[in-house]
Design an enzyme around this catalytic site. Structure first.
Site, PDB file in Angstrom:
ATOM      1  N   ASP A  80      -4.041   9.811  14.519  1.00  0.00           N
ATOM      2  CA  ASP A  80      -4.441   9.448  13.160  1.00  0.00           C
ATOM      3  C   ASP A  80      -5.190   8.113  13.192  1.00  0.00           C
ATOM      4  O   ASP A  80      -4.908   7.206  12.418  1.00  0.00           O
ATOM      5  CB  ASP A  80      -3.192   9.368  12.272  1.00  0.00           C
ATOM      6  CG  ASP A  80      -3.513   9.534  10.789  1.00  0.00           C
ATOM      7  OD1 ASP A  80      -4.647   9.954  10.467  1.00  0.00           O
ATOM      8  OD2 ASP A  80      -2.643   9.226   9.952  1.00  0.00           O
ATOM      9  N   GLY A 122       0.810  -1.222   0.000  1.00  0.00           N
ATOM     10  CA  GLY A 122       0.000   0.000   0.000  1.00  0.00           C
ATOM     11  C   GLY A 122       0.834   1.259   0.000  1.00  0.00           C
ATOM     12  O   GLY A 122       2.041   1.222   0.235  1.00  0.00           O
TER      13      GLY A 122
END
Ligand code: ATP
Ligand code: MG
Length: 406
Positions: free
Chosen positions: A236, A120
């Site tokens: 996050d 990713g």
């Protein structure tokens, strides 16, 4: 009419304060642990308003492969941001060039690993599936460019620091080693099967409540561990930073923008993903003193859970992130839909996480006392078998589609 104008003014104010903060950071001496690498103009504020008023949390995804030097370069520590970061850097440097796997320690450099595929891309680098040639261990290697940009270097350092010192937490992705070259930092992580973001995209249906229950136990434990043991908040929290392995184990990852807590409060605005951001981070009660605490991560957890439980992002149909932020501030917080068979406990847990007034929102200790958390702390749920079934369904669906595609 006047209230939407008011909202726009507040969001514009947010843009200005983030710009101010970025400017202040640029002026402040910071870790620049690579003065020899080419300086790349890659200033990348995590939260950026574009000219349409849209926010671009993922400012860019740089997929370029960089030519790797074969040895570790010297680290210049002459422009260190305070003794704490200096000490941290020295500690980290002692641990680089080593890989620990199955009880054995190996000296490694970039040539010790071979790439076997992509896992990713993120805003801070890319994650590659790699094989350690000597031991055969498969790793997920996060490769980040060491630009001359102090903020990015700080982010890399923070990521490495948190992941290295969290080796004793079973709910945080494990780091088996790291490689620092003059141009890049590679963090060698244990390989997980997928992140929850990719999982819901593949699944295209909600994740069952009991699976979410187990995920909640893991993520709340991880966040609580970070706060209690290391005095940091994640900042996050979102499904792409929650990983799942084939054994059904869920772990938290990605600590690049984690914030050190001073008196339990984060002092900087360093933004994560706009879509999961708590109202008090978007519109601080005192704009001159924009501090917030772990309850901002509790909000992000709540948004992530609604997304997993419904299979849809709660603020959907927004054309840009500016609209998402405006809706976070102006609307009632998202809730689980009624009549979908969710338990009363689960509704209540979400309601607690998504309490708009952060003063009334619980912290981890309280969340861990919630009946939903306590239930899934002890419940026996076979997440591994569920995941295996999901992957089987996804594979058969895609092979069926392949057969029907001319
Ligand atoms: P952002 O930059 O906003 O954090 P992101 O979380 O998607 O976005 P990265 O943290 O760089 O970006 O990760 C990219 C992807 O790599 C993740 O979405 C995840 O699917 C995959 N990934 C990360 N770490 C691992 C790992 N240890 N094992 C397997 N896949 C991983
Ligand atoms: Mg990530």
């Amino acid at each position: 009419m006047s209230s939407s104008l008011d909202l726009r003014q507040k969001l514009n104010q947010l843009q200005i304060s983030i710009q101010d903060e970025n400017r202040a950071r640029k002026e402040r001496p910071s870790i620049d642990f690579n003065l020899e690498s080419p300086k790349m103009p890659r200033q990348r504020p995590a939260l950026q308003l574009n000219h349409n008023g849209g926010l671009s949390p993922h400012a860019r995804r740089d997929k370029k492969q960089v030519q790797m030097p074969l040895t570790c370069g010297p680290i210049n520590r002459s422009t260190i941001d305070g003794p704490e970061i200096d000490r941290k850097l020295q500690e980290i440097m002692k641990q680089t060039g080593l890989l620990t796997t199955e009880g054995k320690r190996y000296h490694i450099n970039v040539e010790s690993l071979e790439s076997i595929g992509e896992l990713g891309f993120g805003s801070c680098g890319h994650v590659i599936r790699m094989r350690h040639k000597e031991s055969g261990t498969i790793l997920a290697v996060k490769q980040m460019r060491r630009s001359g940009n102090k903020e990015e270097n700080k982010r890399i350092l923070m990521d490495l620091d948190v992941v290295l010192k969290s080796h004793n937490c079973p709910f945080i992705v494990q780091c088996l080693g790291a490689i620092v070259t003059p141009s890049e930092v590679w963090i060698c992580m244990e390989q997980m099967a997928t992140c929850l973001d990719k999982l819901i995209k593949k699944l295209r249906e909600p994740v069952p409540e009991q699976i979410i229950g187990k995920m909640v136990v893991a993520i709340v434990n991880a966040l609580n561990y970070l706060k209690e043991k290391h005095g940091v908040m994640h900042r996050d929290v979102k499904p792409s930073n929650m990983l799942l392995d084939e054994k059904g184990v869920v772990k938290l990852c990605d600590f690049g923008i984690s914030g050190r807590l001073v008196d339990s409060k984060a002092r900087t605005r360093s933004a994560g993903c706009a879509a999961y951001m708590a109202p008090e981070r978007i519109d601080p009660p005192d704009p001159n003193n924009p501090d917030y605490d772990v309850r901002a991560d509790v909000w992000s957890l709540g948004i992530s859970l609604v997304e997993l439980a419904t299979g849809e992002f709660p603020y959907k149909n927004c054309t840009n992130d500016f609209e998402v932020l405006a809706r976070v501030l102006s609307e009632d917080p998202p809730r689980l839909p009624l009549k979908r068979g969710f338990s009363v406990d689960f509704h209540s847990f979400i309601q607690c996480c998504l309490t708009k007034d952060y003063n009334k929102r619980p912290k981890y200790k309280q969340l861990m006392e919630h009946s939903f958390f306590k239930r899934y702390l002890v419940a026996r749920v076979d997440v591994a078998s569920w995941f295996a079934l999901v992957m089987y369904k996804v594979r058969t669906q895609s092979s069926r589609q392949d057969r029907h595609t001319p």
